[in-house]
Design an enzyme around this catalytic site. Structure first.
Site, PDB file in Angstrom:
ATOM      1  N   HIS A 163       0.839  -1.197   0.000  1.00 58.31           N
ATOM      2  CA  HIS A 163       0.000   0.000   0.000  1.00 58.31           C
ATOM      3  C   HIS A 163       0.881   1.258   0.000  1.00 58.31           C
ATOM      4  CE1 HIS A 163      -3.148   2.728   1.864  1.00 58.31           C
ATOM      5  NE2 HIS A 163      -3.842   2.130   0.935  1.00 58.31           N
ATOM      6  N   ASP A 214       2.363  19.215  18.708  1.00 62.96           N
ATOM      7  CA  ASP A 214       3.051  20.478  18.987  1.00 62.96           C
ATOM      8  C   ASP A 214       4.558  20.312  18.815  1.00 62.96           C
ATOM      9  OD1 ASP A 214       2.382  18.827  21.364  1.00 62.96           O
ATOM     10  OD2 ASP A 214       3.804  20.154  22.363  1.00 62.96           O
ATOM     11  N   ASP A 261      17.380   9.172  -8.271  1.00 60.22           N
ATOM     12  CA  ASP A 261      18.848   9.261  -8.210  1.00 60.22           C
ATOM     13  C   ASP A 261      19.393   8.963  -6.811  1.00 60.22           C
ATOM     14  OD1 ASP A 261      18.751  10.011 -10.841  1.00 60.22           O
ATOM     15  OD2 ASP A 261      19.129  12.133 -10.478  1.00 60.22           O
ATOM     16  N   LYS A 267      -3.130  11.139   5.140  1.00 64.69           N
ATOM     17  CA  LYS A 267      -2.851  10.361   6.354  1.00 64.69           C
ATOM     18  C   LYS A 267      -1.637  10.950   7.042  1.00 64.69           C
ATOM     19  CE  LYS A 267      -4.805   6.329   4.127  1.00 64.69           C
ATOM     20  NZ  LYS A 267      -5.137   6.571   2.711  1.00 64.69           N
ATOM     21  N   HIS A 306      -8.064  11.672   1.454  1.00 61.35           N
ATOM     22  CA  HIS A 306      -7.298  10.431   1.543  1.00 61.35           C
ATOM     23  C   HIS A 306      -5.994  10.652   2.323  1.00 61.35           C
ATOM     24  CE1 HIS A 306      -4.849   7.158  -0.583  1.00 61.35           C
ATOM     25  NE2 HIS A 306      -5.944   6.495  -0.301  1.00 61.35           N
ATOM     26  N   LYS A 352       3.408   4.237  -1.117  1.00 61.54           N
ATOM     27  CA  LYS A 352       3.555   5.149  -2.250  1.00 61.54           C
ATOM     28  C   LYS A 352       4.853   5.905  -2.010  1.00 61.54           C
ATOM     29  CE  LYS A 352      -1.057   5.124  -0.856  1.00 61.54           C
ATOM     30  NZ  LYS A 352      -1.360   3.844  -1.388  1.00 61.54           N
TER      31      LYS A 352
HETATM   32  C1  LIG Z   1      -8.090   2.601   3.565  1.00 66.68           C
HETATM   33  O1  LIG Z   1      -7.507   3.233   2.482  1.00 66.68           O
HETATM   34  C2  LIG Z   1      -7.807   2.742   1.205  1.00 66.68           C
HETATM   35  C3  LIG Z   1      -7.114   3.561   0.214  1.00 66.68           C
HETATM   36  O2  LIG Z   1      -5.902   4.053   0.698  1.00 66.68           O
HETATM   37  C4  LIG Z   1      -9.292   2.664   1.001  1.00 66.68           C
HETATM   38  O3  LIG Z   1      -9.645   2.247  -0.299  1.00 66.68           O
HETATM   39  C5  LIG Z   1      -9.879   1.770   2.072  1.00 66.68           C
HETATM   40  O4  LIG Z   1     -11.252   1.588   1.910  1.00 66.68           O
HETATM   41  C6  LIG Z   1      -9.562   2.381   3.393  1.00 66.68           C
HETATM   42  N1  LIG Z   1     -10.205   1.801   4.546  1.00 66.68           N
HETATM   43  C7  LIG Z   1      -9.918   0.677   5.164  1.00 66.68           C
HETATM   44  C8  LIG Z   1     -10.578   0.491   6.486  1.00 66.68           C
HETATM   45  O5  LIG Z   1      -9.204  -0.165   4.723  1.00 66.68           O
END
Ligand SMILES: *[C@@H]1O[C@H](CO)[C@@H](O)[C@H](O)[C@H]1NC(C)=O
Ligand SMILES: *[C@@H]1O[C@H](CO)[C@@H](O)[C@H](O)[C@H]1NC(C)=O
Ligand SMILES: *[C@@H]1O[C@H](CO)[C@@H](O)[C@H](O)[C@H]1NC(C)=O
Length: 472
Positions: free
Chosen positions: A173, A396, A180, A391, A389, A175
């Site tokens: 999952h 602080d 270089d 994350k 999307h 990315k």
């Molecule tokens: C988590 O993230 C993916 C995409 O990054 C999403 O498609 C998925 O439904 C999300 N939720 C869970 C609980 O896996």
């Protein structure tokens, strides 16, 4: 004579010592044999090269088309940062990705912003002719092979499909881009045209930072090794050339836009982390524990459950740390999650159970909001889009950027990566800023925007369906 023997002995002991240093203490004959084989293959030359630590860093974003229309100074976009990295590439580009669908916007949209994915794809295709080697480690099975097939066919990119199902029971999952071995990108955006124009994303683009880029390359190296293994199983140990160069215990001392920063990468799951690599979950927990005044979290899905494994298990790891932070240490906890048609309904109940702690007499400092990306009629037709999307977590003291939803499988089965930037106590000169303060502003923009709604303990149907622009 005598001195010759002791010299020989010294050489032997020295050689053994070097071997153990590089490959670890073998635990079995089979492992020793495997280590010797690697030793022979790798030869010497494992000494880390001098690396650059004066890094230029950008917090980059994708903002779904139509959001924040009045924003006068939109920040640098992820699409721009990818194109820039590709332009800078001189020798190699390494990409670890969940999937590739950079191009199929043509049939689904007529908005010009949606062509950015295609632009990135075209740029990837041109690498070969510029003498730049492209290696891609992509999750197997691929739902659509079009992009990767075209990249590897005519253009000579090397693509390895990484099948983790037998190895960890999860998927790739991650990315992650490494250019270089000097520049890199990490963040929530998939190699998907939607990620660049129709889905909200946050990532970090880092340039002239080989100290850290070499470390990111080692995480890529693990996927590459798994993708190349015929047996479909993990090697008995990870070779030293993949060992972590940064960790929670030994963060790298770098300059990020001139401001001193302690930085390290983390990865999940532990079974595919090479020696010294900080575990992604432990990293998140330590960042929560480290916070003194506030913890702001923007994550798509938050579930204290094992989601895809049988039997279903309760998984309080992160949840209980947040409760502790808010209820016993008085840290302000703000959690922002996403609502779209694929949101798990149970998420909101768990969040309400967290939120109920804010009632008297406890009055824990905890607040939850739900982010919904509104859509026009046309935009509603785009599948798997119009959602936040991102994350990341900003406290602080530090910034953490990751690729994982916050539920169990993402840390125990699924391959993901994270990055911690710690500029606590660093001197910030005029005109400079910490990434922590930039991320805090980013979070508050979303938190205070019209696109969030307050979660309430007694609400029933909190995330019924998509919203149009008119109804917000
Ligand atoms: C988590 O993230 C993916 C995409 O990054 C999403 O498609 C998925 O439904 C999300 N939720 C869970 C609980 O896996
Ligand atoms: C991945 O590995 C599993 C288990 O070994 C196997 O059943 C599956 O067919 C593999 N999938 C792909 C796409 O290679
Ligand atoms: C950040 O750096 C400070 C000062 O070096 C250190 O005390 C703290 O533990 C670090 N925090 C994290 C989360 O790494």
């Amino acid at each position: 004579m005598c001195s010759a023997v002791s010299l020989l002995l010294l050489l032997l002991v020295g050689g053994l010592g070097l071997h153990v240093w590089l490959y670890g203490l073998p635990t079995s004959v089979a492992q020793l044999a495997a280590q010797l084989e690697l030793h022979r293959l790798e030869g010497i030359g494992l000494v880390p090269e001098h690396c650059s630590s004066d890094c230029r860093v950008q917090l980059v974003e994708s903002i779904p088309v139509g959001l924040y229309p009045s924003s006068s100074s939109p920040g640098p976009t992820i699409a721009d940062s990818w194109l820039r990295l590709l332009d800078k590439a001189k020798s190699s580009v390494h990409i670890a990705a969940f999937y590739f669908t950079l191009r199929d916007s043509d049939v689904q949209s007529d908005n010009p912003s949606d062509s950015q994915g295609r632009k990135v794809f075209e740029r990837l295709k041109k690498l070969e002719s510029r003498g730049v080697k492209l290696q891609v480690a992509v999750n197997a099975p691929q739902t659509s092979k079009q992009d990767t097939a075209e990249l590897s066919a005519a253009e000579g990119a090397q693509v390895r499909e990484v099948n983790l199902s037998a190895v960890t029971g999860g998927i790739v999952h991650t990315k992650l881009w490494v250019v270089d071995q000097k520049h890199f990108y990490l963040g929530s955006a998939n190699m998907d045209w939607r990620s660049l124009s129709q889905v909200q994303q946050v990532g970090l683009s880092v340039e002239d930072c080989s100290c850290l880029a070499q470390d990111a390359f080692r995480i890529f190296g693990v996927y590459w090794a798994v993708g190349g293994s015929q047996s479909g199983s993990l090697p008995p140990f990870w070779p030293a050339r993949l060992s972590a160069l940064s960790s929670a215990d030994k963060p790298l001392d770098l300059n990020f836009n001139g401001v001193p920063a302690q930085v390290y990468l983390s990865s999940a799951p532990p079974s595919i982390s090479a020696r010294g690599r900080s575990d992604d979950l432990s990293t998140i927990l330590s960042v929560i524990d480290d916070a003194r005044r506030f913890i702001h979290i923007s994550v798509m899905d938050y579930l204290p459950l094992s989601q895809y494994t049988e039997p279903l298990q309760f998984w309080p790891a992160i949840d209980s740390r947040l409760r502790a932070a808010a209820c016993t240490r008085g840290v302000q906890v703000r959690l922002m999650v996403s609502c779209w048609e694929h949101s798990p309904a149970s998420m909101f109940i768990f969040l309400q159970s967290l939120l109920v702690l804010s009632r008297p007499p406890l009055q824990c400092n905890i607040d939850v909001k739900i982010f919904t990306v509104p859509s026009t009629e046309e935009q509603m037709k785009i599948p798997f889009a119009r959602v936040n999307h991102a994350k990341y977590m900003v406290t602080d003291r530090v910034l953490y950027i990751g690729t994982s939803n916050w539920s169990q499988n993402y840390f125990t089965h699924t391959a993901g990566v994270g990055l911690v930037v710690n500029q606590t106590g660093s001197a910030v000169k005029q005109g400079q800023q910490t990434l922590q303060s930039q991320a805090e502003r980013l979070f508050l923009r979303d938190w205070d925007s019209d696109y969030t709604s307050q979660l309430r303990v007694d609400d029933l149907d909190v995330c019924p369906h998509r919203r149009g622009f008119a109804h917000r």
